[in-house]
Design an enzyme around this catalytic site. Structure first.
Site, PDB file in Angstrom:
ATOM      1  N   ASN A   1      47.873  22.238  46.320  1.00  0.00           N
ATOM      2  CA  ASN A   1      47.658  21.055  47.144  1.00  0.00           C
ATOM      3  C   ASN A   1      46.511  20.237  46.577  1.00  0.00           C
ATOM      4  OD1 ASN A   1      45.224  22.494  48.409  1.00  0.00           O
ATOM      5  ND2 ASN A   1      46.903  23.816  49.040  1.00  0.00           N
TER       6      ASN A   1
ATOM      7  N   ASP B   1      44.614  25.435  53.289  1.00  0.00           N
ATOM      8  CA  ASP B   1      43.379  25.409  52.499  1.00  0.00           C
ATOM      9  C   ASP B   1      42.483  24.225  52.850  1.00  0.00           C
ATOM     10  OD1 ASP B   1      44.104  27.707  50.894  1.00  0.00           O
ATOM     11  OD2 ASP B   1      45.609  26.437  49.971  1.00  0.00           O
TER      12      ASP B   1
ATOM     13  N   HIS C   1      43.895  22.481  44.455  1.00  0.00           N
ATOM     14  CA  HIS C   1      44.012  23.938  44.437  1.00  0.00           C
ATOM     15  C   HIS C   1      45.409  24.306  43.956  1.00  0.00           C
ATOM     16  CE1 HIS C   1      43.987  28.113  45.344  1.00  0.00           C
ATOM     17  NE2 HIS C   1      44.780  28.012  46.378  1.00  0.00           N
TER      18      HIS C   1
ATOM     19  N   HIS D   1      47.938  27.768  42.070  1.00  0.00           N
ATOM     20  CA  HIS D   1      48.039  29.180  41.677  1.00  0.00           C
ATOM     21  C   HIS D   1      48.576  29.239  40.238  1.00  0.00           C
ATOM     22  CE1 HIS D   1      47.469  31.545  45.558  1.00  0.00           C
ATOM     23  NE2 HIS D   1      47.240  30.288  45.888  1.00  0.00           N
TER      24      HIS D   1
ATOM     25  N   ASP E   1      35.266  19.797  25.876  1.00  0.00           N
ATOM     26  CA  ASP E   1      35.569  18.380  26.096  1.00  0.00           C
ATOM     27  C   ASP E   1      35.485  18.007  27.576  1.00  0.00           C
ATOM     28  OD1 ASP E   1      35.995  17.400  23.519  1.00  0.00           O
ATOM     29  OD2 ASP E   1      38.101  17.989  23.484  1.00  0.00           O
TER      30      ASP E   1
ATOM     31  N   HIS F   1      41.916  35.234  43.893  1.00  0.00           N
ATOM     32  CA  HIS F   1      42.683  34.170  44.521  1.00  0.00           C
ATOM     33  C   HIS F   1      43.146  33.183  43.433  1.00  0.00           C
ATOM     34  CE1 HIS F   1      42.967  31.251  48.212  1.00  0.00           C
ATOM     35  NE2 HIS F   1      43.901  31.027  47.331  1.00  0.00           N
TER      36      HIS F   1
ATOM     37  N   TYR G   1      34.424   8.321  23.669  1.00  0.00           N
ATOM     38  CA  TYR G   1      35.856   8.655  23.706  1.00  0.00           C
ATOM     39  C   TYR G   1      36.572   7.711  24.670  1.00  0.00           C
ATOM     40  CZ  TYR G   1      40.177  11.270  24.534  1.00  0.00           C
ATOM     41  OH  TYR G   1      41.495  11.645  24.647  1.00  0.00           O
TER      42      TYR G   1
END
Lengths: 246, 246, 246, 246
Positions: free
Chosen positions: A32, A80, A99, A101, A124, A175, A232
């Site tokens: 999310n 979350d 967030h 996984h 970087d 997690h 950059y």
């Protein structure tokens, strides 16, 4: 009840959430992104457990920074949400949180290891290792679990906003990764890079490097992209509109 | 001979089978999903050896729970049909079964190792390790081989329906994963997650974690998604119609 | 100010840059390709930090070989431009240069290991290991960093143009691969092969081969594709127009 | 000069070659498939070094089994043509041959290790390990190199046609996999499965299995798909027309 947030925020949060499965960072509904409107005192976040294919501007949820109350939206926000809120409250410079996984970053989180700085791909973007938190205690799990998930990150960074800006990612032990940035889009970009450097790091560690990279090389790469001497990129073309494809 | 099963079952079984190659869980014709109609005493399953591109509602096969007889369909059912039937008979709460040869889950099956609980990605779905069966004996291979493949799973779980609901997956030694769930779609979802956690686990084990995750963290994640105190998701939007794309 | 380069060069450089994400060699804006016009004394290169989706013929930048000055284009050239220029100046036979952060090649660079010749897939293209440079010194990082990044490659090859033609790739320690070739397109092809052989090499090393391949096999493969006795390919069909898809 | 081969052969060979990059078995122009017409005494094969995107029925090359002479087609045939010819001459039951440089199978070839039988995914197709040849000698590389590449495979199988039918694949040391089958399509299918089992085997070996699978399980899987007691599949639907997508 309807609440107006700054122009483009909801579109940016939607686009960033839709990008998660497209860039291969999440399985099913995992992952999310949120974006904050500091002036309005709220952030916009993905609803809980909704497949990416079903997401629309209307399904996003607006949450109050001060107390986590839902102030706009018909659905329940991501489980979350309290972790996002904790990070926004602790780090004033953050405009977005992601967030996921993602496979390799979660592997480091599950091994409870920092992602070490092994080369310029990492340097970087991240001015140091991506740190892994200690375990949450039984007490931290028992009450306000999601808020405490943010808390262990904040404690790890000693509530230092500058540190959070220089290393915009952390792994919660057992997690997975949380990343952040100046905007929702930037937090997603950091999630993509966090996964890429974790992937390369696992292969690197299997090849058994004998010594860490020289510090002067890493600093050179970080400073050519960040800070007063950065050279950059072409600023006018690197900030595309939030609704375009990533 | 035609037999009517409950509305939507055939569509759901077809969609779940078609999703197997789309989500990268199977090569060629490997893998199959079934869904059961307990009231009618039958289940619907993929035909044997048919390429996914050729599957249609008409090619699905309906099999009687009581004795495994084909009661509808012109083709031979999957060779794994008796394994599905054994699981349906042993576990009354199961509505669907999926079998794949997904890469990382098969690696654990071939190494004859349980997939350990290494983090919340696993604990969000599986309330414990995904167990690997012992070897089938020469006798179990000689007669009723496919039924016995289900039997070693049922024995491993001590015929405990609640255990099957809490850890809806098992690895058959030297073979591969079987997963199940309240519906065909749910069993497929568990196959996707089983493969994802196996993939992450292999990377995690290569990084040599020093200790298992704390039990309180894992319980927290399982219970926030399952049981009376679950608060993950928006129930009204997480059960899309079976015919939509996954 | 406008400057004319030889026919097709800009199209070829654009196509090669657009191919980088398509063939999976780069994340986000990482990676760049250039092509040289020796007669005009310039090379054409990707602009810095521009997403691949936004690249067009108009956004490419033309740089003077002699001093690195931008002679055509509104955007800043890639930060790696000076590395490309250094390689063009050192090796007269080079027509194109590619730089990526592809996962497995970067892993070797981060482990500071040469990619060893483990089989014919490697020997078909590279007549020896793909070498990894030593670390850049603090002085080499402090001033003219990007030019010095090319310098360590040139020094590694002892400024030997024939060696550069026989092994058209090198790894910069803790950074990543640079590849080159007779054209921009060829340099990209070598980047693709460099990543493929690095990927296979990591798996091979995990399986612990006991001895290096016989030299006569490797020589046979290199010479059947390169030099006076080459018999691989159909020359008239292996040089497609630069604007076609790869 | 034009020569007529049996109906559908050229279409099948074209489709099988086009499938190589689609199923992820080859980079660039690596890999080739051929199919034989025993009655006409010829086989049809991919031209050398031609990108898959440029392949058409017209670009295929027809080669005489007896002496390797090109009897139809304007282009030079694959450099591996003599290897295919050697296999056709040694094993009368073979109808098609595929050669790729697929990542995990090449890793086993480079490590000079057989792909061991670690489970039913392997035993479903291969009745034993996929063997790796010894190194070619300097003499075998110096003259008739490609024919000798077939020779080491034939010697490894002791010219046993039944063995070739039961394990339709071999790895040439430090080179890569050659697979074969009753048709061009079947040889490609075996190349896909060879790569899949190599991929799973590498992960399995990393997890350190403690003992080989029981022989009775493996035999059961091979015999349920092959031989007089096979009961897998629906014969009428598992042999689609060669021109369809795979």
């Amino acid at each position: 009840m309807t609440l107006t947030v700054r122009d483009g925020l909801r579109q940016e949060v939607l686009a960033a959430n839709l990008a998660i499965p497209q860039v291969g960072l999440a399985t099913l509904t995992w992952g999310n992104v949120s974006g904050v409107d500091r002036a309005a005192g709220v952030f916009v976040i993905k609803p809980s457990g909704v497949p990416y294919d079903d997401l629309s501007l209307d399904s996003l949820v607006t949450v109050r920074l001060a107390d986590g109350a839902v102030v706009d939206g018909d659905l329940r926000p991501s489980t979350d949400t309290e972790t996002h809120r904790c990070l926004y409250l602790a780090f004033p410079s953050i405009g977005g949180v992601t967030h996921t996984h993602s496979t390799h970053a979660v592997a480091f989180a599950q091994a409870r290891r920092d992602i070490p700085v092994l080369g310029t791909t990492h340097a970087d973007t991240f001015n140091g290792p991506i740190p892994c938190t200690p375990d949450l205690t039984a007490e931290q799990c028992a009450a306000d679990y999601e808020y405490n998930t943010g808390r262990v990150i904040v404690d790890l960074l000693k509530s230092d906003d500058r540190k959070a800006a220089e290393v915009p990612a952390a792994l919660v032990a057992n997690h997975g990764p949380f990343t952040w940035g100046a905007s929702a889009r930037k937090s997603l970009e950091h999630a993509i890079i966090c996964e890429a450097v974790a992937d390369i790091a696992i292969h690197t560690l299997a090849l058994i490097p004998t010594a860490p990279p020289p510090r002067h090389l890493l600093e050179r790469h970080y400073t050519r992209k960040h800070g007063p001497d950065a050279y950059y990129g072409n600023p006018e073309v690197t900030a595309p509109a939030p609704s375009r494809s990533w």
